[in-house]
Structure formats: structure tokens, C-alpha cells
Design a protein around this motif. Sequence first.
Motif, mmCIF file in Angstrom:
data_model
loop_
_atom_site.group_PDB
_atom_site.id
_atom_site.type_symbol
_atom_site.label_atom_id
_atom_site.label_comp_id
_atom_site.label_asym_id
_atom_site.label_seq_id
_atom_site.Cartn_x
_atom_site.Cartn_y
_atom_site.Cartn_z
ATOM 1 N N GLU A 108 0.845 -1.184 0.000
ATOM 2 C CA GLU A 108 0.000 0.000 0.000
ATOM 3 C C GLU A 108 0.884 1.238 0.000
ATOM 4 O O GLU A 108 1.796 1.363 0.827
ATOM 5 C CB GLU A 108 -0.897 -0.012 1.245
ATOM 6 C CG GLU A 108 -1.868 1.152 1.297
ATOM 7 C CD GLU A 108 -2.713 1.128 2.561
ATOM 8 O OE1 GLU A 108 -3.833 1.638 2.535
ATOM 9 O OE2 GLU A 108 -2.218 0.595 3.582
ATOM 10 N N GLU A 109 0.650 2.127 -0.928
ATOM 11 C CA GLU A 109 1.440 3.351 -1.016
ATOM 12 C C GLU A 109 1.071 4.311 0.111
ATOM 13 O O GLU A 109 -0.091 4.417 0.503
ATOM 14 C CB GLU A 109 1.211 4.036 -2.361
ATOM 15 C CG GLU A 109 1.723 3.227 -3.549
ATOM 16 C CD GLU A 109 1.568 3.990 -4.849
ATOM 17 O OE1 GLU A 109 1.038 5.129 -4.795
ATOM 18 O OE2 GLU A 109 1.945 3.443 -5.894
ATOM 19 N N VAL A 110 2.095 5.009 0.620
ATOM 20 C CA VAL A 110 1.898 6.016 1.671
ATOM 21 C C VAL A 110 2.480 7.327 1.142
ATOM 22 O O VAL A 110 3.670 7.625 1.326
ATOM 23 C CB VAL A 110 2.584 5.591 2.985
ATOM 24 C CG1 VAL A 110 2.260 6.588 4.089
ATOM 25 C CG2 VAL A 110 2.168 4.183 3.383
ATOM 26 N N PRO A 111 1.710 8.119 0.440
ATOM 27 C CA PRO A 111 2.278 9.313 -0.217
ATOM 28 C C PRO A 111 2.487 10.501 0.726
ATOM 29 O O PRO A 111 3.191 11.442 0.379
ATOM 30 C CB PRO A 111 1.224 9.648 -1.272
ATOM 31 C CG PRO A 111 -0.060 9.134 -0.693
ATOM 32 C CD PRO A 111 0.286 7.923 0.111
ATOM 33 N N ASP A 112 1.880 10.478 1.938
ATOM 34 C CA ASP A 112 1.906 11.666 2.799
ATOM 35 C C ASP A 112 2.952 11.607 3.897
ATOM 36 O O ASP A 112 2.978 12.475 4.768
ATOM 37 C CB ASP A 112 0.525 11.868 3.454
ATOM 38 C CG ASP A 112 -0.552 12.063 2.404
ATOM 39 O OD1 ASP A 112 -0.202 12.533 1.309
ATOM 40 O OD2 ASP A 112 -1.729 11.729 2.686
ATOM 41 N N LYS A 113 3.819 10.611 3.893
ATOM 42 C CA LYS A 113 4.807 10.483 4.965
ATOM 43 C C LYS A 113 6.186 10.288 4.355
ATOM 44 O O LYS A 113 6.350 9.546 3.380
ATOM 45 C CB LYS A 113 4.475 9.296 5.876
ATOM 46 C CG LYS A 113 3.171 9.465 6.652
ATOM 47 C CD LYS A 113 2.917 8.279 7.570
ATOM 48 C CE LYS A 113 3.942 8.219 8.668
ATOM 49 N NZ LYS A 113 3.651 7.142 9.627
ATOM 50 N N GLN A 115 8.734 9.098 6.188
ATOM 51 C CA GLN A 115 9.397 7.966 6.814
ATOM 52 C C GLN A 115 9.196 6.679 6.029
ATOM 53 O O GLN A 115 10.026 5.776 6.086
ATOM 54 C CB GLN A 115 8.871 7.763 8.250
ATOM 55 C CG GLN A 115 9.253 8.856 9.220
ATOM 56 C CD GLN A 115 8.279 10.032 9.137
ATOM 57 O OE1 GLN A 115 7.381 10.043 8.281
ATOM 58 N NE2 GLN A 115 8.496 11.037 9.979
ATOM 59 N N GLU A 116 8.085 6.551 5.291
ATOM 60 C CA GLU A 116 7.812 5.329 4.525
ATOM 61 C C GLU A 116 7.124 5.713 3.225
ATOM 62 O O GLU A 116 6.263 6.586 3.178
ATOM 63 C CB GLU A 116 6.936 4.380 5.343
ATOM 64 C CG GLU A 116 5.656 4.993 5.868
ATOM 65 C CD GLU A 116 4.816 4.011 6.640
ATOM 66 O OE1 GLU A 116 5.054 2.799 6.486
ATOM 67 O OE2 GLU A 116 3.918 4.431 7.385
ATOM 68 N N LEU A 117 7.526 5.021 2.153
ATOM 69 C CA LEU A 117 6.907 5.239 0.845
ATOM 70 C C LEU A 117 5.801 4.239 0.575
ATOM 71 O O LEU A 117 4.852 4.543 -0.147
ATOM 72 C CB LEU A 117 7.982 5.151 -0.245
ATOM 73 C CG LEU A 117 9.120 6.179 -0.135
ATOM 74 C CD1 LEU A 117 10.132 5.962 -1.254
ATOM 75 C CD2 LEU A 117 8.565 7.597 -0.179
ATOM 76 N N TYR A 118 5.960 3.059 1.122
ATOM 77 C CA TYR A 118 4.920 2.042 0.954
ATOM 78 C C TYR A 118 4.894 1.211 2.235
ATOM 79 O O TYR A 118 5.799 1.251 3.063
ATOM 80 C CB TYR A 118 5.183 1.159 -0.262
ATOM 81 C CG TYR A 118 6.433 0.319 -0.168
ATOM 82 C CD1 TYR A 118 6.384 -0.996 0.318
ATOM 83 C CD2 TYR A 118 7.681 0.829 -0.554
ATOM 84 C CE1 TYR A 118 7.535 -1.764 0.421
ATOM 85 C CE2 TYR A 118 8.826 0.071 -0.457
ATOM 86 C CZ TYR A 118 8.748 -1.225 0.017
ATOM 87 O OH TYR A 118 9.874 -1.998 0.124
ATOM 88 N N ARG A 119 3.835 0.435 2.338
ATOM 89 C CA ARG A 119 3.630 -0.374 3.536
ATOM 90 C C ARG A 119 3.218 -1.775 3.092
ATOM 91 O O ARG A 119 2.370 -1.935 2.204
ATOM 92 C CB ARG A 119 2.549 0.261 4.401
ATOM 93 C CG ARG A 119 2.308 -0.410 5.732
ATOM 94 C CD ARG A 119 1.256 0.345 6.502
ATOM 95 N NE ARG A 119 1.668 1.712 6.795
ATOM 96 C CZ ARG A 119 0.855 2.735 6.880
ATOM 97 N NH1 ARG A 119 -0.425 2.562 6.676
ATOM 98 N NH2 ARG A 119 1.317 3.945 7.161
ATOM 99 N N VAL A 120 3.823 -2.787 3.706
ATOM 100 C CA VAL A 120 3.506 -4.190 3.419
ATOM 101 C C VAL A 120 2.510 -4.662 4.469
ATOM 102 O O VAL A 120 2.795 -4.640 5.671
ATOM 103 C CB VAL A 120 4.768 -5.068 3.436
ATOM 104 C CG1 VAL A 120 4.403 -6.523 3.200
ATOM 105 C CG2 VAL A 120 5.762 -4.573 2.393
#
Length: 767
Positions: A108-113, A115-120
Motif C-alpha cells: 500500500e502506497e503512503v504518499p503523505d509520509k 518515513q515510509e513510501l509504501y507499507r507491506v
Amino acid sequence: MRAGCSLGIPEKFAFVLWRSTEKAFRLYLLQQFSWIGKEKFHKSQHWGYCNNVAMLVGEDKPGIGGEPLPGQKLKPKYSVFPEGMGSDAPAWVAFDKQVLSFDAYFEEEVPDKNQELYRVRHCKIYFYLEDDTIQVIEPQVKNSGITQGTIVRRHRIPLPPPHEDQFYTIDHFNINIEVILYARRYKIIDCDQFTKNFLRKMGVRLNPPTGCPDDPYTKARQKSLDSMKPLRPYERIDTLKQFLEHNGHVLRFFCVWDDPESMFHDPRELVLHYYLSDDTIDIKEIIPVNSGRDAVPLFLRRDKLPKYAPTGLYQPGTITSRTILNVFGKLVGNRGRYILDNRKTGAVHQEFYRESDLKIGAVINVWGRKVILCDCDEFTKEYYRTKYGIEDFTPVQYKAPPPPKPEKTFPPYTGFGSEEDSLCSCMGLLPKPPQKDFKKFMEKDRSGMESNILRFLAKLVTDSPIDKDRKFIISYFLSDDTISVFEHIQQNTGILGGKFLERGRIKKPGQQLFKSEPSEYFKAQNLFVGARVCFYGHNFLLVDADEYTFNYMEKHANEFSVADIGVILKKLKYIAEPRSREIRQMFAAADPEHTNVIEYDPFRNLIVSVTDGVFSEHEIMTLGRYYSVRDECEMDLRFLLAVAQEKLKKNNFENFEQLSAVLIYNDREKCGVLPHEICWTICKSFKLPVADGDLQALLTMFEDDHKQVEYKKFVDGLNWRENQIPAFQTIKVPLKNEDDWSREPPSLPVKGIKYLPLLDDLFGKEE
């Protein structure tokens, strides 16, 4: 317009109604044709008509002429498995509660942070075989900050475009592949063993499982958390599990402490409690009565009991849970810095008593006092038997057995008052009146037609010609074991009849008057026909009894051996069995006409000759009553009903409707009749104030040819409200003799004895 006017609607309003209806119909047609004109036009081909109603008939229905529709893939008509394999049951029955479980993840993409670009995110994909539905669930992760749980609810999921008109089936799933569910790509990495076996049976070649990539943010967060933990963390002692498993479980031991410093060196009895929930011990002392010691609540308060070394007690501060080191001292602001000693230099490890150290016979050190464990309770025995396999729980005898209690002797009777009243003055400082058996009084007191009084006809045993013909009625009251004697009034005898002996308890003769032991009194078992009793110097011979007495004694045969037919037959068989042939001939000689019935007097003479006078008169009468031929007493039905109605009326019994309703309820076949026993039980449950003999006679008179009671006629006959009998009809009942002393309806006379059943019961049937 004309139709509207013909219905009585004004012409103006009819025109407006027609225009609004036409507008609504055009709008409906526009919506229908706009839906048909969409790109999914081929889905309309899945609709059919049944009874002129359009409905969905299935996605596998072909088009006109059997041609497949655009994008439609018809299923093969034949299975890949041979015919006959498997079950013919439908899928919702054959695959009920069978689910395939796949382990998957998606990114899952995390565009607003930053610290992380995506999350598994890990998840579970469940495929339900019964209806091809799919459910996606994400397990809960602690402190994740993400709403987790059900991602996709259970339903059939269509394939991604351009095959969105089809749904996922079992053929679309395997290990190490990707599936797209609503534009989200899931990577299947593994499955459970049931899923693997099922896919192999379906002919699917499984791919090797693959691993799940690490989540960069989770990995960095875990690394940061690990760096904040000390290299040697604090010791954590988890006692919650022990508390939850053994809360309320206490081992109890009975102990003794021989106090050497006491004046008399007497042992001190203690009770030790070991609490399994936290391994603590408390001790309570059992203080004897009048021991002179102060009653303290606890001998040892609840705490862990240490095992002390031979050197003695430790100094305060020697035993601590942690060792603290001063690193820099007071440098800045008089504040120092301290750390824990990792090496635990000079730490003293102290041992405490555990349940494994406690057993019967062991000696424990309770703060310098030697306490011996002598015994334990049943729960403690079961605990050690289950956990440690100990079977020997022999208690330790620490004191001599108590001396036998001296027998309490009472002074002899002084002659003042009754013996029971005089004995109560020896029981305590404050004399109390003697206690009566109130329970027996309530059970055996007069209740309705049950008098609980045994009446016997007696004569004086004397040589005086004047006293030989005197007749007495001896009444025994079962409620309090008292006896009263009345003399029958006879004319022209010169003797005044009436009360002969006041009601009271009568002592048996031949007992010492002034003695310590209580006297023996006459009981109901001492009175029977043929018995000789002595009341205050007057010798009586009991020659007869009333019908109630005979019935009561036969009903309570376990209390009266002379009325127990089983005991009498056994006794007679033991005496007469060696002379069985001779006795048969004697009875046959007494019946010259071969009617198998003899009179009572010859029968009595035969029994007396066979038993040589061993049998009492009451035993012979019980034997004759049991094998007697009783004539049916032709008693007037109206007289019995009048007697019963009079009793019911005096006791205000009016529950005839309830009695009839209960009888009708028990009549399952609704035939109007019930067995004699059922009617008797129901009548007794209503506590009808009618004598048992009269009730039995009434039920017998209302029986039909099949021995069934016509309960409706029976209830109508008892109903004194609606069917009252105006007056008794005078009936002359044949008396037992001219002196009817019993004042009760006479018993059925024993005229003949059926001796063949008696001989068969004694010696068996003759071949």
C-alpha cells in the motif's frame, strides 16, 4: 378526457392528470432505453422470461441459436474425473464448512509520509468451496494505527477487466501468484495443509511457497526500539499465571510445636496454610478451652517462610532484590547517578519453603521454632497424590489417645413424679420437662377416618366365675403409646361397666421400682390376638380385634410379625415340610365333599395340631384371612353414597369440578372409564374425607364388566350439592355377635378357607 369525465372528475383536473401520467411514462421509457444502450449490453442476454416475468436465469445461458455471447466462456459438459467418482450431492452440501486458506500480502502506497513510501500488509484470503465466495481478512497488529480486520467481506468477486462478467473460481488460485481483487494486487505466498491437499486432488500443480518482503518502516521502528532497551534488562518475575491457576487453592497441614520453654512442656497444636497462588504461609494456633493462653488471631502472619542457614538470621539489608552502585557520586547539584550491579556482587540468595518441602513427618523451621507436620486434609492429599504420586499419608501421633469417657450413671428413681420427669432433673442445673415425640404424634394422630387406635377384645384370666364373663375393650393409641381399658356394660351382672383404666403408659410387670435404668413400657407389638398381658396386676387375654386393627397390622407387616404373611408361611413351612404328605391327607379328610374349601374352625384345629401350639391365635387368623373366601357384602349403594356425602358435607368438600377435570384429563382415550387404581390414586390426592374401605367399595360398585370405573357417575354420586340423598335408609347389617363392642362396620366374616393355595405355597403344586 371523456373517461375522466365519466368517472365524475371535472374536465380541468382530468386533463392535468392525463398530462402527468404521459410525462411519467415517457421518463420511464427513456430510463429503460438508456440502460440498454450501455456498454454492458451483453449482460441483458442473461435475463429470460418465466410466466411472462423477466428474471435472471444465469450467466451460462447462451444466446440465440446456442451461440456464446461476447466474452462468455461456456463450461465443459463433461468432468475431468471419471463418472462415478465423488459424491452426487450439490456443492452446498458436499463442501459445507470447507474453506481454503491462503497467506498473502499487498503493498500500500503512503504518499503523505517521508518515513515510509509504501507499507507491506499481511492478510488471509479465504475461499469458500460451497458457493465460490471470497473473504479477505487482515490480522490485528498491536499499535499499528491502521483499521484492520475484514478488508473484503464475503461474496463472489468478479475478475478484473476485460473479464469482469466472470467470477473467481478455484482454478484461479495457486501459490506464488498474484490475484487482483477490486484493483488491489494480492501476492499469495503460502497456504495451509488442507488447501494443499485439496488443490492436489483437483489436479493443480502447486508452486513452491515464497517469502514475504520486510516492511521498511516496521523494520526501522523495531531497530529503534531495540536500541532503547538496556543490554541487561530488569528481571521480570511473572506471577500472574501462577495466581490465575491456583487462586483459592490452599494446602492445610495440622502441626505441633513442642515448646521447651513452657512451664508444663505441653505441645502447641497449629494449623499451617500454604497458599499455592503466591507460595506464602500463615500459621494459626488451636487454643484449647481453659488453657489460660491469650487468643491471638495468627501465630505467624502470611508471608514467605525462609529456610535459615545454620549460621542463624541474616542482618537487615543483607538480602535485597537489587544491588545499586554509585557511579559518579554527588557532582552537580548534589545529585548522584546510580546503576544496577550487573554482576550481583555479594548478593545473597535466600531459599523459601515450597510445597515440595512440606510432607507428613517433616520438620520445618518457623523462625527458630521446630514445627512437625503431623497430618493434612483431603484436598492436600489429593494434590500431592496427583502431582507427586505420594500415596502414604499416615498421620504422626503426637499425643496419647484421649481416655474413654466415663459412663454417665444416674441415681435411682425416688418415686416422686414420673421416671422421665425425675430423670430430667439429673441432666442439668435447670430442670426441663421431658420432651415428647412430636413428629410421631403428628404422624399417628387421628386424621379423617384414620383413627390410629388399635382395639382389642379381652377377658380376664381368672378362676372367679363372676369375672370370667366380663368383657373389656383395650385401646392402644399409636400417637403416644398410651393404653386405656373400658369394660363392656352387661345387664344384670352386678358390675358397673365403663372406664376401667385411665389412659396412660403402662409398665411391663416384673421390673424393679427404684432403679437407675428407664422402665420398659408396653408397645404395639406386644398386643395381638392370643397375647396375655398384665396391667397393674390384672391379667388379660386378648381374644379378638376390630377390622381396622387387623388391616393396620397387615398393612404395616414389617412392624408386626404376627400379621406378616411371608414370615408366617416361612415359619409354617419349616415346621410342616417333613410331613407334607400327611398334612395333605389331613386337609383332604377335612373336605369330604371335595369343594377345596373348609370351615374356619376345622382349619384352625388343623393348624394347631400341625404346629403343636407354636402359632398364636393372631397368626392363625392372619393365615385364615389371607386364604379366605369372602362373601361379597351386598350393601346398598344409596347407603354408601349417603355416608360419603355426609362426610364430604361435614368437611366442606366442594371440589367436584376439579376432581372431574383431573379424571377426564387422565382419560387419554376419552372413553369415560378409568382403571380402579388410577381413580383411587386421584381420589387420595384430593384427600377425600371418606374411609378407605368405603371408597374402595364405592369404586367397585361403579365398575363396568371390564373392571373399569365409570368416573362420571362416580363423581355425580358424590356431589352432595347437585345430587343430594335426602336421608339414610335404615339397613340392618348382620352383627359379629350380640355384643357389638367395636362400634364400627363389621369386618367380612371368614367362613371358608381355600386350603389348596395354602398347600401349594407350602409344598409346591402336587403332580
